[in-house]
Design an enzyme around this catalytic site. Structure first.
Site, PDB file in Angstrom:
ATOM      1  N   LYS A  49       0.932  -1.147   0.000  1.00 55.43           N
ATOM      2  CA  LYS A  49       0.000   0.000   0.000  1.00 55.43           C
ATOM      3  C   LYS A  49       0.953   1.173   0.000  1.00 55.43           C
ATOM      4  CE  LYS A  49      -4.402   0.982   0.783  1.00 55.43           C
ATOM      5  NZ  LYS A  49      -5.099   1.607  -0.095  1.00 55.43           N
ATOM      6  N   HIS A 111      -4.054  -1.242  -7.316  1.00 52.42           N
ATOM      7  CA  HIS A 111      -3.111  -2.202  -6.744  1.00 52.42           C
ATOM      8  C   HIS A 111      -3.283  -3.560  -7.439  1.00 52.42           C
ATOM      9  CE1 HIS A 111      -1.887   0.484  -3.611  1.00 52.42           C
ATOM     10  NE2 HIS A 111      -3.000   0.413  -2.917  1.00 52.42           N
ATOM     11  N   SER A 141       6.586  -3.167   5.848  1.00 51.74           N
ATOM     12  CA  SER A 141       5.689  -2.026   5.729  1.00 51.74           C
ATOM     13  C   SER A 141       4.224  -2.470   5.706  1.00 51.74           C
ATOM     14  CB  SER A 141       6.033  -1.256   4.449  1.00 51.74           C
ATOM     15  OG  SER A 141       5.214  -0.137   4.326  1.00 51.74           O
ATOM     16  N   GLU A 233       9.918  13.501   4.866  1.00 53.73           N
ATOM     17  CA  GLU A 233       9.723  14.381   6.028  1.00 53.73           C
ATOM     18  C   GLU A 233       8.578  15.368   5.775  1.00 53.73           C
ATOM     19  OE1 GLU A 233      13.172  12.239   6.031  1.00 53.73           O
ATOM     20  OE2 GLU A 233      12.693  13.741   4.494  1.00 53.73           O
TER      21      GLU A 233
END
Length: 298
Positions: A49, A111, A141, A233
């Site tokens: 994802k 996906h 992940s 970030e």
């Protein structure tokens, strides 16, 4: 097939051609399969994802499309900007319905593996942008994503999930089949195949590739701005990309943040020596005969 999440609720999944999918997606399968792609569509394709950098590449594409205009890219949360073809959660409009309502040229996302993709995508000669991430980091992940996403089955312990993942018994199917399928298609269609690790290593170079592929020509300053704005970030702090607006009942970021680390090689903090050796052996067997090479650490 019903898998119980840790909240004790059952997450119903169904198989389509050997691939586990969410029930609402399967219930909407005929609408998804008869989707009409257009030649000027750009389809962003990734293994799920955030595990493969889906949100990252979406933001990059959106920034390029809007010539680096940050304000325009703040127009909506990322999951509303590019219709997600197989997404379904009635009574909300499905991904297919959202895509139909969108003016051309459309940027869409999926996906789905090559074998499950609606056939009109292959027939329309549209553009595909695929991002692949090394299997070990992907597994880590996806594991953390399933821990915090209450719309997906509870992954169980890391040891249990390790087995689930290598056997392809996760939503959207086997990583090995997904990546191999798209890699094998890359020279037959207009497919730009990128690696998560390359974007991490040299974002400017990879973003330039995406820009050329999209037929855009942006100057150096705009390019530098896009590199800056799409850094991990920056995106982790950006409410339009970090899923902070999603209800805790769907995604509980106190369990694990949606944008967790975004690094290469975090698998080393999870895999035991034995797991790593076993994984390498399985990988060799499953990926035999394919020329694809992944970077496992930076």
């Amino acid at each position: 097939m019903a898998l119980t999440s840790e909240l004790g609720k059952q997450i119903k999944l169904k198989e389509v051609e050997g691939t586990l999918l969410q029930l609402a997606t399967v219930d909407n399968w005929s609408q998804i399969q008869s989707f009409e792609a257009k030649p000027d569509d750009l389809l962003i394709c990734t293994y799920p994802k955030a595990a493969s950098g889906t949100t990252w590449i979406q933001e990059i594409v959106d920034m390029i499309e809007h010539n680096g205009d940050v304000e325009k890219c703040q127009r909506a949360i990322i999951q509303q900007r590019h219709p997600f073809i197989e997404w379904a959660r009635p009574p909300q409009p499905s991904g297919v319905e959202k895509a139909k309502a969108m003016p051309s040229p459309r940027i869409l996302k999926t996906h789905l593996s090559t074998q499950l993709l609606p056939p009109s995508f292959w027939e329309s000669n549209c553009k595909f942008l695929y991002v692949a991430r090394n299997a070990k980091d992907c597994m880590v992940s996806y594991y953390h994503f399933q821990r915090m996403n209450h719309k997906l089955p509870d992954p169980g312990t890391w040891e249990e999930y390790f087995e689930t993942f290598i056997n392809g018994k996760v939503v959207w199917g086997s990583w090995f089949d997904h990546v191999k399928g798209w890699w094998e298609m890359k020279d037959r269609y207009q497919i730009l195949f990128l690696f998560y690790e390359d974007i991490k290593r040299d974002p400017k170079h990879e973003i330039q590739k995406v820009m050329k592929f999209m037929g855009k020509n942006l100057d150096e300053t705009v390019l530098d701005k896009i590199v800056q704005e799409t850094s991990f970030e920056k995106m982790k702090e950006n409410p339009m990309t970090n899923r902070s607006t999603v209800s805790k009942s769907i995604m509980d970021q106190s369990i694990s943040p949606f944008m967790r680390k975004g690094t290469v090689g975090d698998w080393k903090n999870h895999f035991t020596v034995a797991q790593n050796e076993r994984f390498d052996e399985i990988y060799r067997k499953k990926m035999e005969g394919t020329s694809i090479n992944f970077c496992m650490e930076l």
